[in-house]
Design an enzyme around this catalytic site. Sequence first.
Site, PDB file in Angstrom:
ATOM      1  CD  GLU A   1      35.018  30.696  23.816  1.00 28.50           C
ATOM      2  OE1 GLU A   1      34.143  31.041  24.610  1.00 28.50           O
ATOM      3  OE2 GLU A   1      34.993  29.626  23.178  1.00 28.50           O
TER       4      GLU A   1
ATOM      5  CD  GLU B   1      34.883  22.978  22.025  1.00 29.52           C
ATOM      6  OE1 GLU B   1      34.043  23.386  22.819  1.00 29.52           O
ATOM      7  OE2 GLU B   1      34.994  23.390  20.856  1.00 29.52           O
TER       8      GLU B   1
HETATM    9  N1  ATP Z   1      33.364  13.061  21.370  1.00 28.40           N
HETATM   10  C1  ATP Z   1      32.341  13.333  22.182  1.00 28.40           C
HETATM   11  N2  ATP Z   1      31.867  12.397  23.026  1.00 28.40           N
HETATM   12  C2  ATP Z   1      30.819  12.660  23.847  1.00 28.40           C
HETATM   13  N3  ATP Z   1      30.195  13.865  23.926  1.00 28.40           N
HETATM   14  C3  ATP Z   1      30.634  14.845  23.130  1.00 28.40           C
HETATM   15  C4  ATP Z   1      31.717  14.635  22.211  1.00 28.40           C
HETATM   16  N4  ATP Z   1      31.930  15.791  21.539  1.00 28.40           N
HETATM   17  C5  ATP Z   1      31.023  16.655  22.013  1.00 28.40           C
HETATM   18  N5  ATP Z   1      30.258  16.115  22.968  1.00 28.40           N
HETATM   19  C6  ATP Z   1      29.171  16.790  23.719  1.00 28.40           C
HETATM   20  O1  ATP Z   1      28.615  17.794  22.922  1.00 28.40           O
HETATM   21  C7  ATP Z   1      28.850  19.083  23.523  1.00 28.40           C
HETATM   22  C8  ATP Z   1      29.193  20.077  22.432  1.00 28.40           C
HETATM   23  O2  ATP Z   1      30.390  19.650  21.837  1.00 28.40           O
HETATM   24  P1  ATP Z   1      31.113  20.509  20.728  1.00 28.40           P
HETATM   25  O3  ATP Z   1      32.426  19.905  20.411  1.00 28.40           O
HETATM   26  O4  ATP Z   1      30.164  20.747  19.598  1.00 28.40           O
HETATM   27  O5  ATP Z   1      31.330  21.812  21.589  1.00 28.40           O
HETATM   28  P2  ATP Z   1      30.890  23.276  21.261  1.00 28.40           P
HETATM   29  O6  ATP Z   1      31.209  24.063  22.476  1.00 28.40           O
HETATM   30  O7  ATP Z   1      29.481  23.314  20.746  1.00 28.40           O
HETATM   31  O8  ATP Z   1      31.939  23.496  20.128  1.00 28.40           O
HETATM   32  P3  ATP Z   1      32.123  24.670  19.088  1.00 28.40           P
HETATM   33  O9  ATP Z   1      32.992  25.647  19.819  1.00 28.40           O
HETATM   34  O10 ATP Z   1      32.835  23.932  18.002  1.00 28.40           O
HETATM   35  O11 ATP Z   1      30.756  25.176  18.736  1.00 28.40           O
HETATM   36  C9  ATP Z   1      29.997  18.870  24.513  1.00 28.40           C
HETATM   37  O12 ATP Z   1      30.003  19.823  25.552  1.00 28.40           O
HETATM   38  C10 ATP Z   1      29.700  17.464  24.983  1.00 28.40           C
HETATM   39  O13 ATP Z   1      28.675  17.476  25.958  1.00 28.40           O
END
Ligand code: ATP
Length: 114
Positions: free
Chosen positions: A65, A72
């Site tokens: 994690e 991220e």
């Molecule tokens: N810059 C980006 N370009 C393309 N796809 C993205 C991008 N950022 C996120 N994604 C897509 O959205 C999904 C979720 O991204 P996010 O950064 O919200 O992750 P999360 O695990 O939901 O984060 P958090 O821990 O902040 O909730 C990623 O797994 C990816 O598939």
Amino acid sequence: MKGQAFNKRLRFALQGLYVAFCREHSVRAHLLAGSGVILVLLMTRPPAIWWAIAILTVGVVLMAELLNAALETLADHLHPEQHPEIGAAKDIAAGAVLIAAIAAAMVAVAFWLR
Ligand SMILES: Nc1ncnc2c1ncn2[C@@H]1O[C@H](COP(=O)(O)OP(=O)(O)OP(=O)(O)O)[C@@H](O)[C@H]1O
């Protein structure tokens, strides 16, 4: 910044844990789940091997994690715009967390069936 003293590096690591705890809901959730596991161990007092397995499992989930959160954070800072490769990198990191969580769930099942 290479070759810092141990106590400084320890401070950086603790600062990283604090930042992740404050920013990441999923880190807090997994920490809470880990505390629940310790509570179950304290209540059921299983043989030492189960303590080792459970603590290792909790550690692996938390580590996955934290690495996911670090990736991220870095990706969002270096490349705030959408890009399929950023998405792929985040999805792969999320996959690592999922694998650790599935392994932890299987350890929990094995513990209850012991
Ligand atoms: N810059 C980006 N370009 C393309 N796809 C993205 C991008 N950022 C996120 N994604 C897509 O959205 C999904 C979720 O991204 P996010 O950064 O919200 O992750 P999360 O695990 O939901 O984060 P958090 O821990 O902040 O909730 C990623 O797994 C990816 O598939």
